[in-house]
Design a protein around this motif. Structure first.
Motif, mmCIF file in Angstrom:
data_model
loop_
_atom_site.group_PDB
_atom_site.id
_atom_site.type_symbol
_atom_site.label_atom_id
_atom_site.label_comp_id
_atom_site.label_asym_id
_atom_site.label_seq_id
_atom_site.Cartn_x
_atom_site.Cartn_y
_atom_site.Cartn_z
ATOM 1 N N MET A 91 0.845 -1.153 0.000
ATOM 2 C CA MET A 91 0.000 0.000 0.000
ATOM 3 C C MET A 91 0.902 1.232 0.000
ATOM 4 O O MET A 91 1.909 1.292 0.683
ATOM 5 C CB MET A 91 -0.883 -0.021 1.247
ATOM 6 N N VAL A 102 0.680 5.513 0.377
ATOM 7 C CA VAL A 102 -0.187 6.584 0.852
ATOM 8 C C VAL A 102 0.457 7.913 0.474
ATOM 9 O O VAL A 102 1.643 8.123 0.721
ATOM 10 C CB VAL A 102 -0.361 6.520 2.386
ATOM 11 N N VAL A 127 -0.042 11.902 1.148
ATOM 12 C CA VAL A 127 -0.743 12.880 1.980
ATOM 13 C C VAL A 127 -0.402 14.268 1.449
ATOM 14 O O VAL A 127 0.748 14.694 1.522
ATOM 15 C CB VAL A 127 -0.333 12.751 3.463
ATOM 16 N N VAL A 155 -0.941 7.642 10.270
ATOM 17 C CA VAL A 155 -1.163 7.112 8.918
ATOM 18 C C VAL A 155 -1.771 5.710 8.982
ATOM 19 O O VAL A 155 -2.742 5.402 8.276
ATOM 20 C CB VAL A 155 0.140 7.120 8.101
ATOM 21 N N THR A 176 -5.433 5.717 10.081
ATOM 22 C CA THR A 176 -6.295 6.155 8.976
ATOM 23 C C THR A 176 -6.472 5.027 7.963
ATOM 24 O O THR A 176 -7.586 4.765 7.493
ATOM 25 C CB THR A 176 -5.705 7.405 8.306
ATOM 26 N N ALA A 177 -5.388 4.344 7.636
ATOM 27 C CA ALA A 177 -5.466 3.219 6.696
ATOM 28 C C ALA A 177 -6.331 2.097 7.267
ATOM 29 O O ALA A 177 -7.146 1.504 6.549
ATOM 30 C CB ALA A 177 -4.069 2.700 6.372
ATOM 31 N N GLU A 219 9.095 6.295 4.540
ATOM 32 C CA GLU A 219 8.507 7.624 4.399
ATOM 33 C C GLU A 219 9.314 8.444 3.409
ATOM 34 O O GLU A 219 10.534 8.311 3.328
ATOM 35 C CB GLU A 219 8.538 8.376 5.734
#
Length: 109
Positions: free
Chosen positions: A1, A3, A5, A25, A28-29, A45
């Motif tokens: 996955m 992400v 932002v 994070v 939220t996932a 990151e």
């Protein structure tokens, strides 16, 4: 996955300690995908705002509207077909664009 932002949320996350950022994070996932998202296989990151080569964005473009000049995929060079997120008509700069572009190039081979 993966992400991404954007905007003020990215700045808010950047101000947090690394562990708090990760927890935010993943929480939220997990809300969107289920509790298994709390346990990623790996974690990496990328703080785009700190990258001196892209000016803060996740996709480096020379100026606003630059992609409007691309009206068709690049012309193949012999048996070499060009594919990549920058060569797609939609989702430029995103994984979806790379997949779309790869499928287009593969269909022509």
């Amino acid at each position: 996955m993966a992400v991404l932002v954007p905007g003020h949320r990215a700045r808010t996350l950047a101000a947090m300690p690394p562990e708090d950022r990760r927890t935010t994070v993943l929480d939220t996932a997990a809300h969107a995908l289920g509790a298994a998202a709390h346990h990623p296989v790996d974690w990496h990151e990328k703080a785009w705002q700190e990258d001196p080569h892209v000016g803060g964005g996740h996709s480096a473009l020379p100026r606003v509207g630059a992609l409007a000049t691309f009206t068709a995929p690049p012309t193949p060079a012999g048996r070499v077909h060009w594919a990549g997120t920058e060569t797609t008509r939609t989702w430029t700069g995103y994984l979806e664009g790379a997949v779309e572009s790869g499928l287009r190039a593969a269909a022509k081979c």
